[in-house]
Design a protein around this motif. Sequence first.
Motif, short mmCIF file in Angstrom:
data_model
loop_
_atom_site.label_atom_id
_atom_site.label_comp_id
_atom_site.label_asym_id
_atom_site.label_seq_id
_atom_site.Cartn_x
_atom_site.Cartn_y
_atom_site.Cartn_z
N TRP A 1 5.94 11.04 -5.39
CA TRP A 1 6.19 9.85 -4.60
C TRP A 1 7.57 9.90 -3.98
CZ3 TRP A 1 3.12 5.22 -4.33
CH2 TRP A 1 1.88 5.33 -4.97
N ILE A 2 7.63 9.54 -2.69
CA ILE A 2 8.89 9.33 -1.98
C ILE A 2 8.75 8.00 -1.24
CG2 ILE A 2 9.41 11.81 -1.77
CD1 ILE A 2 8.47 11.65 1.15
N ILE B 1 5.29 6.69 0.03
CA ILE B 1 4.56 7.84 0.53
C ILE B 1 4.13 8.68 -0.66
CG2 ILE B 1 4.66 9.93 1.95
CD1 ILE B 1 6.86 8.49 3.60
N VAL B 2 2.83 8.86 -0.81
CA VAL B 2 2.27 9.67 -1.88
C VAL B 2 1.95 11.04 -1.29
CG1 VAL B 2 0.50 9.86 -3.65
CG2 VAL B 2 1.18 7.61 -2.83
N LEU B 3 2.59 12.07 -1.79
CA LEU B 3 2.30 13.45 -1.37
C LEU B 3 1.37 14.03 -2.43
CD1 LEU B 3 5.92 14.21 -0.31
CD2 LEU B 3 3.97 14.02 1.22
N VAL B 4 0.24 14.56 -2.00
CA VAL B 4 -0.83 14.94 -2.92
C VAL B 4 -1.26 16.38 -2.69
CG1 VAL B 4 -3.20 14.42 -3.62
CG2 VAL B 4 -1.69 12.57 -2.90
N ILE C 1 13.55 11.72 -4.31
CA ILE C 1 12.22 11.77 -4.91
C ILE C 1 12.09 10.55 -5.82
CG2 ILE C 1 10.63 13.12 -6.34
CD1 ILE C 1 11.47 14.52 -3.68
N VAL C 2 11.17 9.66 -5.51
CA VAL C 2 10.96 8.45 -6.32
C VAL C 2 10.32 8.81 -7.64
CG1 VAL C 2 9.75 6.23 -6.43
CG2 VAL C 2 10.81 6.97 -4.27
N ARG C 3 9.32 9.69 -7.59
CA ARG C 3 8.66 10.19 -8.80
C ARG C 3 8.30 11.64 -8.59
NH1 ARG C 3 2.92 8.54 -10.52
NH2 ARG C 3 2.59 10.62 -9.72
N GLY D 1 0.84 -1.18 0.00
CA GLY D 1 0.00 0.00 0.00
C GLY D 1 0.88 1.23 0.00
N ALA D 2 0.35 2.33 0.49
CA ALA D 2 1.11 3.58 0.53
C ALA D 2 0.51 4.49 1.60
CB ALA D 2 1.08 4.28 -0.83
#
Length: 126
Positions: free
Chosen positions: A101-102, A110-113, A86-88, A63-64
Amino acid sequence: MEILSSRLILRPADYPTTLRFYRDALGLAIAREYPGGTVFFAGQSMVELAAHGGSAGPSTFHGALWLQVRDLQDVQAELTRAGVPIVRASQQEPWGLHEMWIADPDGVPIVLVQVPADHPLRRDTR
Protein backbone atom coordinates in the motif's frame (compact mmCIF):
# COMPACT_ATOMS: atom_id res chain seq x y z
CA MET A 1 -26.85 0.00 -20.13
CA GLU A 2 -23.78 -0.51 -22.30
CA ILE A 3 -20.48 0.74 -20.82
CA LEU A 4 -18.01 1.68 -23.54
CA SER A 5 -15.09 2.75 -21.35
CA SER A 6 -14.28 3.83 -17.83
CA ARG A 7 -11.78 5.85 -15.87
CA LEU A 8 -11.19 7.08 -12.36
CA ILE A 9 -11.17 10.90 -12.11
CA LEU A 10 -9.19 12.48 -9.28
CA ARG A 11 -9.37 16.19 -8.47
CA PRO A 12 -6.19 16.82 -6.45
CA ALA A 13 -5.66 19.75 -4.10
CA ASP A 14 -2.20 20.35 -5.66
CA TYR A 15 -2.37 19.38 -9.33
CA PRO A 16 1.37 19.79 -10.19
CA THR A 17 2.49 17.67 -7.21
CA THR A 18 -0.04 14.93 -7.96
CA LEU A 19 0.84 15.03 -11.68
CA ARG A 20 4.52 14.45 -10.83
CA PHE A 21 3.55 11.57 -8.50
CA TYR A 22 1.53 9.63 -11.10
CA ARG A 23 3.78 10.53 -14.06
CA ASP A 24 7.25 10.40 -12.48
CA ALA A 25 7.06 8.34 -9.26
CA LEU A 26 4.59 5.71 -10.53
CA GLY A 27 5.70 6.04 -14.16
CA LEU A 28 2.20 5.88 -15.67
CA ALA A 29 2.17 6.64 -19.40
CA ILE A 30 0.16 9.63 -20.56
CA ALA A 31 -2.83 8.75 -22.75
CA ARG A 32 -3.71 12.38 -23.44
CA GLU A 33 -3.42 15.86 -22.03
CA TYR A 34 -5.90 18.72 -22.20
CA PRO A 35 -5.94 22.23 -20.72
CA GLY A 36 -6.16 21.55 -16.99
CA GLY A 37 -5.88 17.79 -17.04
CA THR A 38 -3.93 14.65 -17.81
CA VAL A 39 -5.23 11.14 -18.51
CA PHE A 40 -2.93 8.20 -17.76
CA PHE A 41 -3.00 4.62 -18.94
CA ALA A 42 -3.42 2.27 -15.97
CA GLY A 43 -3.59 -1.26 -17.31
CA GLN A 44 -7.06 -1.83 -18.75
CA SER A 45 -8.35 1.44 -17.30
CA MET A 46 -7.45 5.10 -17.11
CA VAL A 47 -6.68 7.52 -14.28
CA GLU A 48 -7.49 11.15 -15.00
CA LEU A 49 -6.17 14.09 -13.00
CA ALA A 50 -8.35 17.18 -13.35
CA ALA A 51 -6.85 20.48 -12.19
CA HIS A 52 -10.31 22.00 -11.75
CA GLY A 53 -12.53 21.25 -8.78
CA GLY A 54 -9.80 20.08 -6.39
CA SER A 55 -10.32 20.38 -2.67
CA ALA A 56 -8.17 22.39 -0.32
CA GLY A 57 -8.61 19.84 2.46
CA PRO A 58 -7.84 16.17 2.94
CA SER A 59 -9.13 13.69 0.42
CA THR A 60 -12.72 12.55 0.72
CA PHE A 61 -12.04 9.61 -1.58
CA HIS A 62 -13.48 6.40 -0.14
CA GLY A 63 -11.96 3.28 -1.63
CA ALA A 64 -8.60 2.61 -3.25
CA LEU A 65 -6.91 2.58 -6.62
CA TRP A 66 -5.95 -1.07 -7.41
CA LEU A 67 -2.96 -1.46 -9.73
CA GLN A 68 -1.64 -4.89 -10.72
CA VAL A 69 2.13 -5.15 -11.27
CA ARG A 70 4.38 -7.98 -12.48
CA ASP A 71 6.89 -8.02 -9.62
CA LEU A 72 5.92 -6.35 -6.37
CA GLN A 73 9.40 -6.60 -4.82
CA ASP A 74 10.90 -4.74 -7.79
CA VAL A 75 8.16 -2.09 -7.59
CA GLN A 76 8.70 -1.65 -3.85
CA ALA A 77 12.45 -1.12 -4.40
CA GLU A 78 11.77 1.29 -7.27
CA LEU A 79 9.30 3.36 -5.22
CA THR A 80 11.63 3.41 -2.23
CA ARG A 81 14.45 4.74 -4.44
CA ALA A 82 12.05 7.40 -5.75
CA GLY A 83 11.27 8.50 -2.19
CA VAL A 84 7.63 7.35 -2.22
CA PRO A 85 6.56 6.48 1.33
CA ILE A 86 5.38 2.88 1.68
CA VAL A 87 2.23 2.83 3.83
CA ARG A 88 2.34 -0.96 4.17
CA ALA A 89 5.15 -3.14 2.86
CA SER A 90 4.58 -6.03 0.49
CA GLN A 91 3.00 -9.08 2.07
CA GLN A 92 0.91 -12.06 1.02
CA GLU A 93 -2.73 -11.69 1.99
CA PRO A 94 -4.92 -14.54 3.30
CA TRP A 95 -6.70 -14.50 -0.09
CA GLY A 96 -3.40 -15.27 -1.82
CA LEU A 97 -2.53 -11.95 -3.47
CA HIS A 98 0.71 -10.10 -2.70
CA GLU A 99 -0.17 -6.50 -1.80
CA MET A 100 1.66 -3.30 -0.91
CA TRP A 101 0.00 0.00 0.00
CA ILE A 102 1.05 3.55 -0.85
CA ALA A 103 -0.92 6.81 -1.10
CA ASP A 104 -0.91 9.69 -3.53
CA PRO A 105 -0.21 13.27 -2.34
CA ASP A 106 -3.91 13.74 -1.43
CA GLY A 107 -3.98 10.53 0.61
CA VAL A 108 -5.81 8.42 -1.99
CA PRO A 109 -4.91 4.82 -1.12
CA ILE A 110 -3.17 2.85 -3.86
CA VAL A 111 -2.98 -0.93 -3.61
CA LEU A 112 -0.18 -2.42 -5.72
CA VAL A 113 -0.90 -6.09 -6.34
CA GLN A 114 1.02 -9.06 -7.70
CA VAL A 115 -1.07 -12.08 -8.64
CA PRO A 116 0.94 -15.27 -7.99
CA ALA A 117 1.08 -17.86 -10.77
CA ASP A 118 -0.97 -20.37 -8.75
CA HIS A 119 -3.72 -17.88 -7.77
CA PRO A 120 -7.30 -18.53 -9.01
CA LEU A 121 -7.26 -15.20 -10.86
CA ARG A 122 -4.70 -16.78 -13.20
CA ARG A 123 -6.10 -20.32 -13.27
CA ASP A 124 -9.80 -19.52 -13.84
CA THR A 125 -10.13 -18.55 -17.50
CA ARG A 126 -13.87 -17.89 -17.52
